[in-house]
Design a protein around this motif. Structure first.
Motif, PDB file in Angstrom:
ATOM      1  N   HIS A 118      34.527  30.149  46.757  1.00 20.93           N
ATOM      2  CA  HIS A 118      33.097  29.901  46.540  1.00 20.93           C
ATOM      3  C   HIS A 118      32.398  30.677  45.388  1.00 20.93           C
ATOM      4  CE1 HIS A 118      32.804  27.695  50.333  1.00 20.93           C
ATOM      5  NE2 HIS A 118      33.313  28.848  50.982  1.00 20.93           N
ATOM      6  N   ARG A 119      33.394  31.133  44.452  1.00 16.77           N
ATOM      7  CA  ARG A 119      32.804  31.564  43.076  1.00 16.77           C
ATOM      8  C   ARG A 119      33.787  30.980  41.996  1.00 16.77           C
ATOM      9  NH1 ARG A 119      32.292  35.071  47.084  1.00 16.77           N
ATOM     10  NH2 ARG A 119      30.126  36.363  47.372  1.00 16.77           N
ATOM     11  N   PRO A 120      33.234  30.465  41.146  1.00 15.46           N
ATOM     12  CA  PRO A 120      33.789  29.964  39.878  1.00 15.46           C
ATOM     13  C   PRO A 120      34.361  31.020  39.115  1.00 15.46           C
ATOM     14  CG  PRO A 120      31.666  29.756  39.422  1.00 15.46           C
ATOM     15  CD  PRO A 120      31.745  30.299  40.547  1.00 15.46           C
ATOM     16  N   ILE A 121      35.668  31.066  38.690  1.00 16.34           N
ATOM     17  CA  ILE A 121      36.383  31.899  37.642  1.00 16.34           C
ATOM     18  C   ILE A 121      36.539  31.221  36.407  1.00 16.34           C
ATOM     19  CG2 ILE A 121      38.552  33.084  37.377  1.00 16.34           C
ATOM     20  CD1 ILE A 121      38.880  33.155  40.324  1.00 16.34           C
ATOM     21  N   TYR A 122      36.211  31.761  35.165  1.00 16.00           N
ATOM     22  CA  TYR A 122      36.091  31.111  33.868  1.00 16.00           C
ATOM     23  C   TYR A 122      37.327  32.090  33.154  1.00 16.00           C
ATOM     24  CZ  TYR A 122      31.861  28.658  35.313  1.00 16.00           C
ATOM     25  OH  TYR A 122      31.063  27.695  35.805  1.00 16.00           O
ATOM     26  N   HIS A 130      25.554  39.519  44.648  1.00 13.78           N
ATOM     27  CA  HIS A 130      24.707  38.830  43.964  1.00 13.78           C
ATOM     28  C   HIS A 130      25.231  38.105  42.604  1.00 13.78           C
ATOM     29  CE1 HIS A 130      25.114  43.034  42.331  1.00 13.78           C
ATOM     30  NE2 HIS A 130      24.882  42.437  41.132  1.00 13.78           N
ATOM     31  N   ILE A 131      26.753  38.436  42.290  1.00 16.80           N
ATOM     32  CA  ILE A 131      27.304  37.901  41.142  1.00 16.80           C
ATOM     33  C   ILE A 131      27.638  36.630  41.390  1.00 16.80           C
ATOM     34  CG2 ILE A 131      29.426  38.191  39.616  1.00 16.80           C
ATOM     35  CD1 ILE A 131      26.939  40.264  39.139  1.00 16.80           C
ATOM     36  N   ARG A 132      27.290  35.687  40.408  1.00 14.44           N
ATOM     37  CA  ARG A 132      27.460  34.506  40.574  1.00 14.44           C
ATOM     38  C   ARG A 132      28.653  33.543  39.576  1.00 14.44           C
ATOM     39  NH1 ARG A 132      26.369  35.066  44.412  1.00 14.44           N
ATOM     40  NH2 ARG A 132      24.598  34.592  45.718  1.00 14.44           N
ATOM     41  N   LEU A 133      28.989  34.301  38.538  1.00 21.34           N
ATOM     42  CA  LEU A 133      29.931  33.736  37.610  1.00 21.34           C
ATOM     43  C   LEU A 133      31.111  34.903  37.125  1.00 21.34           C
ATOM     44  CD1 LEU A 133      27.424  32.231  34.992  1.00 21.34           C
ATOM     45  CD2 LEU A 133      28.743  31.010  36.677  1.00 21.34           C
ATOM     46  N   PHE A 134      32.247  34.497  37.361  1.00 27.19           N
ATOM     47  CA  PHE A 134      33.173  35.474  37.096  1.00 27.19           C
ATOM     48  C   PHE A 134      34.213  34.959  35.822  1.00 27.19           C
ATOM     49  CE2 PHE A 134      31.762  36.154  41.217  1.00 27.19           C
ATOM     50  CZ  PHE A 134      31.737  37.612  41.624  1.00 27.19           C
ATOM     51  N   PHE A 135      34.589  36.187  35.292  1.00 28.63           N
ATOM     52  CA  PHE A 135      35.300  35.847  34.086  1.00 28.63           C
ATOM     53  C   PHE A 135      36.617  36.582  33.962  1.00 28.63           C
ATOM     54  CE2 PHE A 135      31.167  34.654  33.083  1.00 28.63           C
ATOM     55  CZ  PHE A 135      31.016  33.427  32.444  1.00 28.63           C
ATOM     56  N   LEU A 136      37.608  35.925  33.704  1.00 28.42           N
ATOM     57  CA  LEU A 136      38.977  36.729  33.562  1.00 28.42           C
ATOM     58  C   LEU A 136      39.496  36.802  32.360  1.00 28.42           C
ATOM     59  CD1 LEU A 136      41.555  38.024  34.915  1.00 28.42           C
ATOM     60  CD2 LEU A 136      42.282  35.640  35.662  1.00 28.42           C
ATOM     61  N   HIS A 183      38.128  27.455  36.325  1.00 28.85           N
ATOM     62  CA  HIS A 183      37.728  26.565  35.370  1.00 28.85           C
ATOM     63  C   HIS A 183      38.253  26.897  33.844  1.00 28.85           C
ATOM     64  CE1 HIS A 183      35.030  24.953  38.270  1.00 28.85           C
ATOM     65  NE2 HIS A 183      34.600  26.101  38.301  1.00 28.85           N
ATOM     66  N   PRO A 184      39.201  26.416  33.264  1.00 26.35           N
ATOM     67  CA  PRO A 184      39.936  26.793  32.151  1.00 26.35           C
ATOM     68  C   PRO A 184      38.941  26.263  30.981  1.00 26.35           C
ATOM     69  CG  PRO A 184      41.169  24.823  32.702  1.00 26.35           C
ATOM     70  CD  PRO A 184      39.987  25.393  34.139  1.00 26.35           C
ATOM     71  N   LEU A 185      38.703  27.105  29.839  1.00 25.39           N
ATOM     72  CA  LEU A 185      37.679  26.943  28.805  1.00 25.39           C
ATOM     73  C   LEU A 185      38.800  26.819  27.490  1.00 25.39           C
ATOM     74  CD1 LEU A 185      34.801  29.194  29.649  1.00 25.39           C
ATOM     75  CD2 LEU A 185      35.031  26.891  30.255  1.00 25.39           C
ATOM     76  N   GLU A 186      38.194  26.205  26.567  1.00 24.38           N
ATOM     77  CA  GLU A 186      39.069  26.425  25.305  1.00 24.38           C
ATOM     78  C   GLU A 186      38.497  27.383  24.175  1.00 24.38           C
ATOM     79  OE1 GLU A 186      41.434  24.388  24.856  1.00 24.38           O
ATOM     80  OE2 GLU A 186      41.202  23.213  26.694  1.00 24.38           O
ATOM     81  N   LEU A 187      39.507  27.964  23.424  1.00 18.95           N
ATOM     82  CA  LEU A 187      39.168  28.968  22.499  1.00 18.95           C
ATOM     83  C   LEU A 187      38.207  28.465  21.409  1.00 18.95           C
ATOM     84  CD1 LEU A 187      41.710  30.510  23.836  1.00 18.95           C
ATOM     85  CD2 LEU A 187      42.064  31.312  21.628  1.00 18.95           C
ATOM     86  N   GLY A 188      37.388  29.384  21.130  1.00 16.53           N
ATOM     87  CA  GLY A 188      36.347  28.919  19.854  1.00 16.53           C
ATOM     88  C   GLY A 188      35.414  28.019  20.296  1.00 16.53           C
ATOM     89  N   GLU A 189      35.024  27.466  21.505  1.00 14.79           N
ATOM     90  CA  GLU A 189      34.062  26.470  21.563  1.00 14.79           C
ATOM     91  C   GLU A 189      33.078  26.790  22.583  1.00 14.79           C
ATOM     92  OE1 GLU A 189      34.925  22.544  23.261  1.00 14.79           O
ATOM     93  OE2 GLU A 189      36.844  22.417  22.290  1.00 14.79           O
TER      94      GLU A 189
END
Ligand code: ZN
Length: 460
Positions: free
Chosen positions: A48-52, A25-31, A73-79
């Protein structure tokens, strides 16, 4: 090896947890970072599952585990980033990355949503500057703190890393005729190696695999793969043993240094264990928890907290999480149809259209600022979150998506006409093929023009 990941209860989120069969059931995965005890179960077949993650971790994920680009999906620090937690985007998650001061790319995640605020530290070495992060300063109340308790042991003292670095320098200085072997994991402590290279004016010899990682990290030019080029050699920790040291010493006097916060011992006089730790010491953890005062605390690594720690936590009633119906429905939906943040504002097109759109739409999440795309004013207003400057929010480039969509429609229509004319009116085939091919060429040129215009605009 134990895995240090968690599914966050009553949410569609998981951090460092990759066994999807156990959490369908998990949809958003974070590393949080690329150490192997946080990536267990994550392989090149992930789909089929996004990794942030942070940008560095995203690059390492592609290099080391060969996970497909489209899921990362890379994300920037502090934003602060907004991500949808249901099909309509009615329930949104705000996630902010904070430097974890652990290894390259390692971050903590601050999640805010219907569940309150959750801070997930991942592996981290506490520094007082963390408490000055704008997202932690504005967010006065942390409901749940997931804490890296690796060294939460009153009996273990860990000096600051600068102090441990000085100890290592002293050992090397007092053995001027020795070669130095340093035992490390595949990622982390690159700063230590750089500092030693500069201090002792020597190359640091590394394996080809480590060199590939170092290239991603853009470190100082002090590393080499040439055998015997430098006095210091970085090796994977398991390769260092008394037997190996005996062999090395037959050729040249050699000593080994193991920088680690773990309590290990060696009777070999040529092996030096230095308490250089990328995890927080007990005192640092105490400072961090007493400053944040979370309503509840969960441990990332298996173990238990010292009993008197309950005094550090405020006696607030724990927030009861009520999962909105839309999120519940989203979690029950079959995976593979989730909306990425670049498309969730649109209605879901049918499978065929999605395939056509995929041909032209760039992979990954598209985040643009007001400076880059002034036409995004309306989207910006829709996405604004109380307390955050609008310009810092990630925005969706709907205009470009729509342009591509229209062109895809024209392309599809032209292809259908071409096929029908070819199959049904065979005598007219040469003429129809000529006309349709001209039309196709025109549409494709238009499409390339849009892409070119966009990339020019991006580089301005
Ligand atoms: Zn780690």
């Amino acid at each position: 090896m134990p895995y240090n990941g968690h599914v966050i209860p009553d949410t569609p989120l998981a951090v460092d947890f990759w066994y999807v069969k156990r959490c369908p059931h998990i949809r958003l995965f974070f590393l949080t970072h690329m150490h192997s005890d946080h990536t267990m179960g994550l392989t090149s077949t992930w789909s089929h599952r996004p990794i942030y993650s942070s940008r560095i971790t995203a690059d390492l994920l592609k290099l080391k585990l060969e996970v497909e680009d489209q899921w990362i999906h890379p994300l920037e620090l502090g934003e602060p980033y907004l991500l949808p937690m249901d099909e309509t985007g009615e329930q949104k998650l705000t996630v902010t990355l904070i430097d974890a001061n652990h290894c390259p790319g390692a971050v903590m995640f601050l999640f805010e949503g219907y569940f309150g605020s959750i801070l997930y530290t991942g592996d981290f070495r506490y520094s007082p500057s963390m408490l000055r992060e704008p997202c932690l300063m504005t967010n006065a109340k942390i409901d749940i703190l997931y804490l890296d308790n690796t060294h939460c042991d009153t009996r273990r003292t860990l000096p600051p890393r600068q102090e441990a670095t000085q100890q290592i320098k002293e050992i090397i200085r007092s053995h001027p005729d020795h070669n130095i072997v340093i035992g490390l994991y595949s990622l982390g402590k690159e700063c230590l190696l750089e500092e030693l290279a500069v201090e002792f004016k020597t190359w640091v010899e590394v394996s080809n695999a480590r060199m590939k990682t170092l290239k991603v990290l853009k470190v100082l030019d002090v590393f080499t793969t040439e055998r015997g080029a430098g006095r210091i050699r970085a090796l994977d920790r398991p390769t260092i043993s008394s037997r190996k040291l005996f062999e090395w010493n037959e050729e040249q006097p050699t000593l080994a240094i193991l920088p680690t916060g773990r309590s290990i011992h060696s009777n070999n006089p040529n092996i030096y264990i230095v308490p250089y730790s990328d995890h927080s010491s007990y005192e640092e953890l105490e400072d961090f928890v007493s400053a944040l005062k979370p309503s509840s605390l969960k441990l990332i690594v298996e173990g238990c907290l010292p009993e008197f720690w309950s005094a550090l936590l405020p006696h607030r009633e724990c927030r009861k999480i009520v999962m909105p119906d839309s999120v519940r429905r989203y979690m029950l939906r079959k995976p593979g149809k989730e909306l990425t943040s670049s498309t969730y504002q649109h209605q879901q097109p049918c499978l065929f259209w999605r395939k056509l759109r995929r041909l032209s739409a760039p992979k990954g999440v598209i985040f643009e600022t007001l400076v880059q795309e002034s036409t995004n004013d309306e989207a910006c207003k829709a996405e604004s979150v109380e307390g955050f400057p609008q310009g810092s929010l990630p925005l969706l480039n709907n205009t470009r998506q729509d342009t591509f969509f229209k062109l895809d429609f024209k392309l599809f229509f032209a292809i259908c006409c071409k096929n029908t004319l070819e199959n049904v009116y065979r005598p007219l085939a040469p003429l129809s093929v000529l006309l349709i091919n001209l039309r196709l060429k025109c549409i494709l040129t238009q499409k390339q023009k849009v892409i070119r215009l966009y990339s020019l605009h991006k580089h301005e």
